[in-house]
Design a protein around this motif. Structure first.
Motif, PDB file in Angstrom:
ATOM      1  N   ILE A 157       0.747  -1.157   0.067  1.00 31.75           N
ATOM      2  CA  ILE A 157       0.073   0.031   0.117  1.00 31.75           C
ATOM      3  C   ILE A 157       0.796   1.115  -0.182  1.00 31.75           C
ATOM      4  O   ILE A 157       0.670   2.297  -0.734  1.00 31.75           O
ATOM      5  N   GLY A 158       1.856   1.331   0.826  1.00 29.14           N
ATOM      6  CA  GLY A 158       2.917   2.585   0.847  1.00 29.14           C
ATOM      7  C   GLY A 158       3.421   2.747  -0.456  1.00 29.14           C
ATOM      8  O   GLY A 158       3.517   3.953  -0.904  1.00 29.14           O
ATOM      9  N   LYS A 159       3.752   1.499  -1.516  1.00 30.33           N
ATOM     10  CA  LYS A 159       4.346   1.747  -2.649  1.00 30.33           C
ATOM     11  C   LYS A 159       3.215   2.494  -3.557  1.00 30.33           C
ATOM     12  O   LYS A 159       3.489   3.372  -4.368  1.00 30.33           O
ATOM     13  N   LEU A 160       2.029   1.819  -3.341  1.00 29.00           N
ATOM     14  CA  LEU A 160       0.843   2.207  -4.088  1.00 29.00           C
ATOM     15  C   LEU A 160       0.332   3.789  -4.027  1.00 29.00           C
ATOM     16  O   LEU A 160      -0.124   4.460  -4.883  1.00 29.00           O
ATOM     17  N   MET A 161       0.656   4.084  -2.808  1.00 31.18           N
ATOM     18  CA  MET A 161       0.545   5.682  -2.215  1.00 31.18           C
ATOM     19  C   MET A 161       1.662   6.524  -2.822  1.00 31.18           C
ATOM     20  O   MET A 161       1.664   7.618  -2.257  1.00 31.18           O
ATOM     21  N   GLY A 162       2.635   5.905  -3.281  1.00 29.45           N
ATOM     22  CA  GLY A 162       3.736   6.854  -3.689  1.00 29.45           C
ATOM     23  C   GLY A 162       4.873   7.205  -2.673  1.00 29.45           C
ATOM     24  O   GLY A 162       5.905   7.932  -3.249  1.00 29.45           O
ATOM     25  N   ALA A 163       4.911   6.335  -1.882  1.00 30.47           N
ATOM     26  CA  ALA A 163       5.962   6.406  -0.904  1.00 30.47           C
ATOM     27  C   ALA A 163       7.344   5.796  -1.361  1.00 30.47           C
ATOM     28  O   ALA A 163       7.390   5.046  -2.134  1.00 30.47           O
ATOM     29  N   ASN A 164       8.554   6.219  -0.808  1.00 29.53           N
ATOM     30  CA  ASN A 164       9.838   5.534  -0.956  1.00 29.53           C
ATOM     31  C   ASN A 164       9.759   4.417   0.169  1.00 29.53           C
ATOM     32  O   ASN A 164       9.809   4.908   1.469  1.00 29.53           O
ATOM     33  N   VAL A 165       9.657   3.244  -0.016  1.00 29.37           N
ATOM     34  CA  VAL A 165       9.456   2.215   0.878  1.00 29.37           C
ATOM     35  C   VAL A 165      10.915   1.442   1.269  1.00 29.37           C
ATOM     36  O   VAL A 165      11.721   0.960   0.373  1.00 29.37           O
ATOM     37  N   ILE A 166      11.182   1.455   2.509  1.00 30.34           N
ATOM     38  CA  ILE A 166      12.392   0.889   3.304  1.00 30.34           C
ATOM     39  C   ILE A 166      11.809  -0.460   3.960  1.00 30.34           C
ATOM     40  O   ILE A 166      10.822  -0.195   4.837  1.00 30.34           O
ATOM     41  N   ALA A 167      12.116  -1.514   3.459  1.00 28.03           N
ATOM     42  CA  ALA A 167      11.420  -2.852   4.125  1.00 28.03           C
ATOM     43  C   ALA A 167      12.545  -3.273   5.015  1.00 28.03           C
ATOM     44  O   ALA A 167      13.628  -3.443   4.518  1.00 28.03           O
ATOM     45  N   CYS A 168      12.316  -3.736   6.290  1.00 25.14           N
ATOM     46  CA  CYS A 168      12.906  -4.336   7.248  1.00 25.14           C
ATOM     47  C   CYS A 168      12.568  -5.528   7.551  1.00 25.14           C
ATOM     48  O   CYS A 168      11.325  -5.912   8.301  1.00 25.14           O
ATOM     49  N   ALA A 169      12.903  -6.662   7.315  1.00 21.16           N
ATOM     50  CA  ALA A 169      12.740  -8.042   7.633  1.00 21.16           C
ATOM     51  C   ALA A 169      13.713  -9.031   8.173  1.00 21.16           C
ATOM     52  O   ALA A 169      15.019  -8.791   7.804  1.00 21.16           O
ATOM     53  N   ARG A 170      13.631 -10.202   8.459  1.00 22.65           N
ATOM     54  CA  ARG A 170      14.615 -10.989   8.990  1.00 22.65           C
ATOM     55  C   ARG A 170      14.908 -12.163   7.817  1.00 22.65           C
ATOM     56  O   ARG A 170      14.243 -13.117   7.517  1.00 22.65           O
ATOM     57  N   GLY A 171      16.147 -11.809   7.222  1.00 26.00           N
ATOM     58  CA  GLY A 171      16.896 -12.887   6.176  1.00 26.00           C
ATOM     59  C   GLY A 171      16.425 -12.583   4.519  1.00 26.00           C
ATOM     60  O   GLY A 171      15.515 -11.742   4.407  1.00 26.00           O
ATOM     61  N   ALA A 172      17.283 -12.974   3.918  1.00 25.09           N
ATOM     62  CA  ALA A 172      17.138 -12.913   2.447  1.00 25.09           C
ATOM     63  C   ALA A 172      16.003 -13.147   1.785  1.00 25.09           C
ATOM     64  O   ALA A 172      15.292 -12.761   0.980  1.00 25.09           O
ATOM     65  N   ASP A 173      15.465 -14.640   2.145  1.00 22.55           N
ATOM     66  CA  ASP A 173      13.906 -15.106   1.639  1.00 22.55           C
ATOM     67  C   ASP A 173      12.752 -13.880   1.988  1.00 22.55           C
ATOM     68  O   ASP A 173      11.996 -13.474   0.832  1.00 22.55           O
ATOM     69  N   LYS A 174      12.942 -13.524   2.995  1.00 21.27           N
ATOM     70  CA  LYS A 174      11.680 -12.508   3.677  1.00 21.27           C
ATOM     71  C   LYS A 174      12.008 -11.326   2.760  1.00 21.27           C
ATOM     72  O   LYS A 174      10.829 -10.627   2.324  1.00 21.27           O
ATOM     73  N   LEU A 175      13.160 -10.703   2.797  1.00 20.49           N
ATOM     74  CA  LEU A 175      13.289  -9.399   1.965  1.00 20.49           C
ATOM     75  C   LEU A 175      12.913  -9.310   0.520  1.00 20.49           C
ATOM     76  O   LEU A 175      12.464  -8.658   0.049  1.00 20.49           O
ATOM     77  N   SER A 176      13.042 -10.645  -0.042  1.00 22.37           N
ATOM     78  CA  SER A 176      12.896 -11.045  -1.514  1.00 22.37           C
ATOM     79  C   SER A 176      11.223 -10.758  -1.875  1.00 22.37           C
ATOM     80  O   SER A 176      10.981 -10.189  -2.469  1.00 22.37           O
ATOM     81  N   ILE A 177      10.503 -11.370  -0.701  1.00 20.72           N
ATOM     82  CA  ILE A 177       9.099 -11.140  -0.866  1.00 20.72           C
ATOM     83  C   ILE A 177       8.731  -9.824  -0.703  1.00 20.72           C
ATOM     84  O   ILE A 177       7.816  -9.394  -1.611  1.00 20.72           O
TER      85      ILE A 177
END
Length: 320
Positions: A157-177
């Motif tokens: 939703i953040g991307k759809l609203m035009g934000a610059n999105v920083i995602a923080c998650a645990r591990g490469a697999d989750k970050l890929s999603i």
């Protein structure tokens, strides 16, 4: 019917055989096809959720299915209507009775499993980012727990609203999603220094936090002046304490977000948000991510996936 029932907060829930319920005044009975699991279900089983029902009760906050019967003085939805309902509990069963006012007719083409995975996560993120934070295009959004149920929808939703999105998650697999959902920048919560990485990207205007704990503290210190911080939940088990003097110095705002609360004191906010979200889904702008779909008899396994953080997006339980 079969139902996943909590009888005591000191022992795990069990699958029981129980009579099919009859709808009361203002209620519908639903032939449940799918139920989305949420972290709050785990808290409810322990008696630690803010709206835990009296024992015994059936778990399952959000469901999708077909209206099977109407209670007295209930005008609709009509029997046979496909709906989604946020009932708060009662969803992990083959039938359930819910407030008719909470039933939302499903758009044509929306599957039951998708609908059961939709309302709480997308509703929470849209209400938080649009209604609470008033996020604007071009602002930087930091999403913690970005591959989880609510976190992944916040990225999307953040991307759809035009934000610059920083995602923080645990591990490469989750970050890929999270990247596939639209994240512009990725931070591994295990190996990266969150505060340093976010500040190097210019800081955060909005922080979406379903995790709490040390990640909240690091994100708090990586905020730009006038940033808005949105506590969504505390999956880490650690509820952070907020230094008021830091709020003052950086002109920060902390905005609590409890989606279910709006159903009680300002339901039109939820209705308007869901209307927008269902429209976006119909237009192909949203792609719900379901990592696991399990039958009702494997509900324990689904709960363990949430507990161990091995799922991404949503876990859905089906009854047919």
């Amino acid at each position: 019917m079969r139902a996943y029932q909590v009888t005591s907060f000191s022992i795990p829930p069990t699958m029981v055989d129980t009579p099919i319920p009859s709808p009361g005044k203002g209620e519908i009975r639903l032939r449940i096809h799918a139920c989305g699991l949420n972290f709050a279900d785990l808290l409810m089983q322990n008696g630690t959720y803010q709206e835990t029902p009296e024992l015994p009760f059936v778990c399952g906050m959000e469901v999708a299915g077909v209206v099977d019967a109407l209670g007295p003085e209930t005008d609709g939805p009509e029997v046979g209507t496909r709906v989604a309902v946020f009932g708060g509990h009662g969803g992990l069963a083959e039938f359930g009775c819910f407030d008719a006012a909470r039933a939302v007719p499903l758009p044509n083409g929306m599957r039951f499993d998708t609908a059961a995975a939709f309302m709480v996560t997308y509703g929470t993120s849209h209400l938080a980012l649009n209604y609470r934070a008033r996020m604007q295009p071009g602002e930087t959004l930091l999403v913690l727990g970005a591959a989880g149920g609510v976190g992944l929808t916040a990225v999307e939703i953040g991307k759809l609203m035009g934000a610059n999105v920083i995602a923080c998650a645990r591990g490469a697999d989750k970050l890929s999603i999270a990247e596939k959902a639209g994240a512009d920048h990725l931070i591994d919560s295990v190996t990266d220094d969150l505060r340093t990485r976010v500040k190097a990207l210019g800081g955060a205007d909005v922080v979406y936090d379903p995790v709490g704990g040390d990640l909240f503290k690091a994100a708090f210190r990586a905020c730009r002046p006038e940033a808005r911080i949105l506590p969504i939940g505390f999956a880490s088990g650690d509820i952070p304490q907020i230094p008021a003097n830091h709020l003052m110095v950086k002109n920060l705002t902390v905005m609590g977000v409890y989606w279910g609360g709006y159903l009680v004191f300002k339901p039109q906010v939820v209705t308007n948000s869901l209307t927008t979200l269902f429209d976006w889904h119909s237009e192909g702008k949203l792609s719900p991510h379901i990592s696991h779909t399990l039958p009702l008899e494997r509900t324990d396994e689904g709960m363990d996936l949430l507990r161990s953080r091995k799922s991404t997006g949503k876990v859905v339980i089906t009854t047919t």
